[in-house]
Structures are given as C-alpha cells and as structure tokens.
Design a protein around this motif. Structure first.
Motif, PDB file in Angstrom:
ATOM      1  N   PRO A  11      32.684  64.135  45.163  1.00 42.06           N
ATOM      2  CA  PRO A  11      31.475  63.304  45.167  1.00 42.06           C
ATOM      3  C   PRO A  11      30.759  63.273  46.523  1.00 42.06           C
ATOM      4  CG  PRO A  11      33.435  61.930  45.125  1.00 42.06           C
ATOM      5  CD  PRO A  11      33.892  63.354  44.953  1.00 42.06           C
ATOM      6  N   ASN A  12      31.437  63.684  47.589  1.00 40.79           N
ATOM      7  CA  ASN A  12      30.824  63.713  48.923  1.00 40.79           C
ATOM      8  C   ASN A  12      30.097  65.023  49.220  1.00 40.79           C
ATOM      9  OD1 ASN A  12      31.736  61.112  49.667  1.00 40.79           O
ATOM     10  ND2 ASN A  12      33.757  61.967  50.112  1.00 40.79           N
ATOM     11  N   PHE A  13      30.249  66.025  48.351  1.00 38.49           N
ATOM     12  CA  PHE A  13      29.579  67.303  48.568  1.00 38.49           C
ATOM     13  C   PHE A  13      28.080  67.053  48.670  1.00 38.49           C
ATOM     14  CE2 PHE A  13      27.673  71.339  47.251  1.00 38.49           C
ATOM     15  CZ  PHE A  13      28.377  72.223  48.054  1.00 38.49           C
ATOM     16  N   ASN A  14      27.441  67.614  49.715  1.00 38.16           N
ATOM     17  CA  ASN A  14      26.023  67.345  49.973  1.00 38.16           C
ATOM     18  C   ASN A  14      25.283  68.636  50.305  1.00 38.16           C
ATOM     19  OD1 ASN A  14      26.825  67.931  52.607  1.00 38.16           O
ATOM     20  ND2 ASN A  14      26.956  65.786  53.209  1.00 38.16           N
ATOM     21  N   SER A  15      24.008  68.533  50.652  1.00 34.25           N
ATOM     22  CA  SER A  15      23.201  69.726  50.909  1.00 34.25           C
ATOM     23  C   SER A  15      23.704  70.504  52.129  1.00 34.25           C
ATOM     24  CB  SER A  15      21.721  69.365  51.068  1.00 34.25           C
ATOM     25  OG  SER A  15      21.535  68.470  52.142  1.00 34.25           O
ATOM     26  N   PHE A  16      24.165  69.799  53.169  1.00 34.14           N
ATOM     27  CA  PHE A  16      24.711  70.507  54.334  1.00 34.14           C
ATOM     28  C   PHE A  16      25.924  71.332  53.914  1.00 34.14           C
ATOM     29  CE2 PHE A  16      27.751  70.870  57.800  1.00 34.14           C
ATOM     30  CZ  PHE A  16      26.976  71.510  58.756  1.00 34.14           C
ATOM     31  N   SER A  17      26.807  70.730  53.138  1.00 31.12           N
ATOM     32  CA  SER A  17      28.000  71.449  52.665  1.00 31.12           C
ATOM     33  C   SER A  17      27.596  72.661  51.835  1.00 31.12           C
ATOM     34  CB  SER A  17      28.899  70.501  51.872  1.00 31.12           C
ATOM     35  OG  SER A  17      29.318  69.425  52.680  1.00 31.12           O
ATOM     36  N   GLY A  18      26.537  72.515  51.041  1.00 33.57           N
ATOM     37  CA  GLY A  18      26.030  73.645  50.267  1.00 33.57           C
ATOM     38  C   GLY A  18      25.526  74.775  51.156  1.00 33.57           C
ATOM     39  N   LEU A  19      24.847  74.411  52.243  1.00 31.28           N
ATOM     40  CA  LEU A  19      24.383  75.431  53.196  1.00 31.28           C
ATOM     41  C   LEU A  19      25.553  76.141  53.862  1.00 31.28           C
ATOM     42  CD1 LEU A  19      21.322  73.701  54.898  1.00 31.28           C
ATOM     43  CD2 LEU A  19      21.307  75.909  53.709  1.00 31.28           C
ATOM     44  N   VAL A  20      26.616  75.403  54.144  1.00 29.95           N
ATOM     45  CA  VAL A  20      27.799  76.028  54.740  1.00 29.95           C
ATOM     46  C   VAL A  20      28.409  77.030  53.755  1.00 29.95           C
ATOM     47  CG1 VAL A  20      30.136  75.632  55.614  1.00 29.95           C
ATOM     48  CG2 VAL A  20      28.270  74.119  56.319  1.00 29.95           C
ATOM     49  N   LEU A  21      28.503  76.655  52.485  1.00 27.63           N
ATOM     50  CA  LEU A  21      29.023  77.597  51.489  1.00 27.63           C
ATOM     51  C   LEU A  21      28.122  78.825  51.384  1.00 27.63           C
ATOM     52  CD1 LEU A  21      30.341  75.363  48.564  1.00 27.63           C
ATOM     53  CD2 LEU A  21      31.622  76.479  50.401  1.00 27.63           C
ATOM     54  N   ASP A  22      26.809  78.607  51.451  1.00 30.67           N
ATOM     55  CA  ASP A  22      25.877  79.744  51.434  1.00 30.67           C
ATOM     56  C   ASP A  22      26.089  80.639  52.659  1.00 30.67           C
ATOM     57  OD1 ASP A  22      24.827  78.792  49.064  1.00 30.67           O
ATOM     58  OD2 ASP A  22      22.955  78.050  49.964  1.00 30.67           O
ATOM     59  N   LEU A  23      26.359  80.045  53.813  1.00 30.72           N
ATOM     60  CA  LEU A  23      26.656  80.829  55.014  1.00 30.72           C
ATOM     61  C   LEU A  23      27.933  81.637  54.803  1.00 30.72           C
ATOM     62  CD1 LEU A  23      26.126  81.583  58.018  1.00 30.72           C
ATOM     63  CD2 LEU A  23      27.511  79.569  58.619  1.00 30.72           C
ATOM     64  N   LYS A  24      28.957  80.999  54.251  1.00 32.85           N
ATOM     65  CA  LYS A  24      30.216  81.702  53.990  1.00 32.85           C
ATOM     66  C   LYS A  24      29.997  82.917  53.087  1.00 32.85           C
ATOM     67  CE  LYS A  24      33.871  78.253  54.288  1.00 32.85           C
ATOM     68  NZ  LYS A  24      34.802  79.191  54.851  1.00 32.85           N
ATOM     69  N   GLU A  25      29.039  82.791  52.162  1.00 25.76           N
ATOM     70  CA  GLU A  25      28.729  83.890  51.244  1.00 25.76           C
ATOM     71  C   GLU A  25      27.743  84.889  51.847  1.00 25.76           C
ATOM     72  OE1 GLU A  25      27.476  82.189  47.529  1.00 25.76           O
ATOM     73  OE2 GLU A  25      29.334  81.031  47.323  1.00 25.76           O
ATOM     74  N   GLY A  26      27.269  84.615  53.067  1.00 24.84           N
ATOM     75  CA  GLY A  26      26.365  85.543  53.744  1.00 24.84           C
ATOM     76  C   GLY A  26      24.946  85.521  53.225  1.00 24.84           C
ATOM     77  N   LYS A  27      24.540  84.423  52.615  1.00 22.24           N
ATOM     78  CA  LYS A  27      23.177  84.342  52.071  1.00 22.24           C
ATOM     79  C   LYS A  27      22.166  84.255  53.219  1.00 22.24           C
ATOM     80  CE  LYS A  27      24.489  82.423  47.634  1.00 22.24           C
ATOM     81  NZ  LYS A  27      24.358  81.291  46.701  1.00 22.24           N
ATOM     82  N   PRO A  28      21.150  85.110  53.189  1.00 21.38           N
ATOM     83  CA  PRO A  28      20.175  85.154  54.286  1.00 21.38           C
ATOM     84  C   PRO A  28      19.511  83.810  54.591  1.00 21.38           C
ATOM     85  CG  PRO A  28      19.898  87.057  52.860  1.00 21.38           C
ATOM     86  CD  PRO A  28      20.882  86.149  52.181  1.00 21.38           C
TER      87      PRO A  28
END
Length: 184
Positions: A36-53
């Motif tokens: 429930p604490n997952f937020n937009s910053f955490s989503g950006l970190v996951l996107d970084l981990k996946e190498g999303k531009p």
C-alpha cells in the motif's frame, strides 16, 4: 542537493533521494500482496531498474545540475556478471558525459554471480567484496568517485564498492542510491 559538491565528504553516509517501497510485500500470512506504500517515486525506480529511457532521463535531469565537474561516476554492478547493461549504469554513463566528468562504469565488475538480494540473498558486505573486483584502476587513482545504485537496503553493496575503490587509490568515494528501501 549541496551534498554533491566538492565540499561534501562523508564516506560513512549513503546519500539517497527518497524512500523506495517495493511493489509487493508479504502479508501476515506470508502471501505476496501489493504494497500500500508503493508510490510514483517507487514506480520510477522500478522503471530505472528496467532501463526505461523516461526514468533514466528523469533521474539525469534531477541529478545532473547538482554534480560537480571532474568526478568519476561508477555504479554497483548487477548480481549477475553477464548483466552489464542496467538502467543505473546507463544513468551513470549519461551523467559522466557532462561537464568534464569521467565514465568509470567499467571499473567495478561482478565476477561471480550472487543470489538476488530482493529474493533473500545474503546481504553481508563480504559477499560483495568476494564477488566484485576492480578493472582499469588507473582511472580512479587519486580521483573523486561517485558510486550510484538504484536501491539500497543495508548499504553493504555500496560500502563494499567504496572499500574496493579506496583500497585501489581513489582519493574520495561518495555513494548515492536513488532509493532507500523503506518500511512496509
């Protein structure tokens, strides 16, 4: 972010931008559920981990104005030696391309696979010291280095990389994690 300027030198402190909350956590019955604490910053970190531009550009734009000139940038290598193209490496490379900075992403190399830390792998600093070695040591001798990591929980991978660099002649080594794992 004044901590990224020339005067900053606290080798015992890990700098992080914000708290990272994993997407899934175990509930009281041990079942994986959405955090429930997952937020937009955490989503950006996951996107970084996946190498999303988009995530790489977001963190580049956030960090670049605050990094000083003439520093070396490297990163904590993946737990899998063959994975040499992570999002955090791309971010470090992009940041190094600015203002007379040096790309030192070839210096820290994972030579032995370790268990994925998010899946319960051993987080002991010694695991990293035994599985990472330094290449191209001439790049770091007498220099200021900034190590990037996407997420830190115990800081041990960053501290291990810092020790390796200092032991091989780096003048100063600071550590920056994009996210620090937060409580669930």
């Amino acid at each position: 972010m004044p901590f990224l300027n020339e005067e900053y030198n606290n080798p015992n402190q890990i700098i992080f931008l914000n708290t990272y909350y994993p997407y899934r956590i175990k509930n009281e019955w041990g079942k994986l559920v959405r955090n429930p604490n997952f937020n937009s910053f955490s989503g950006l970190v996951l996107d970084l981990k996946e190498g999303k531009p988009g995530a790489i550009n977001h963190f580049f734009n956030l960090l670049n104005p605050h990094l000083k000139d003439n520093i070396l940038l490297t990163y904590v290598p993946s737990h899998i030696p063959a994975n040499k193209d992570s999002g955090v490496k791309r971010l470090a490379t992009k940041l190094a391309s600015q203002n007379n900075r040096v790309d030192a992403t070839s210096c820290l190399v994972r030579h032995s696979k370790i268990a994925k830390l998010t899946n319960g792998g051993d987080r002991n600093q010694e695991v990293h010291l035994q599985s990472i070695h330094l290449e191209n040591s001439h790049l770091i001798e007498g220099k200021t280095v900034l190590i990037l990591d996407d997420v830190t929980t115990t800081y041990n991978s960053l501290f291990a990389c810092q020790k390796i660099l200092l032991d091989h002649g780096a003048k100063k080594v600071n550590c920056l994690a994009i996210g620090e794992t937060g409580g669930y």
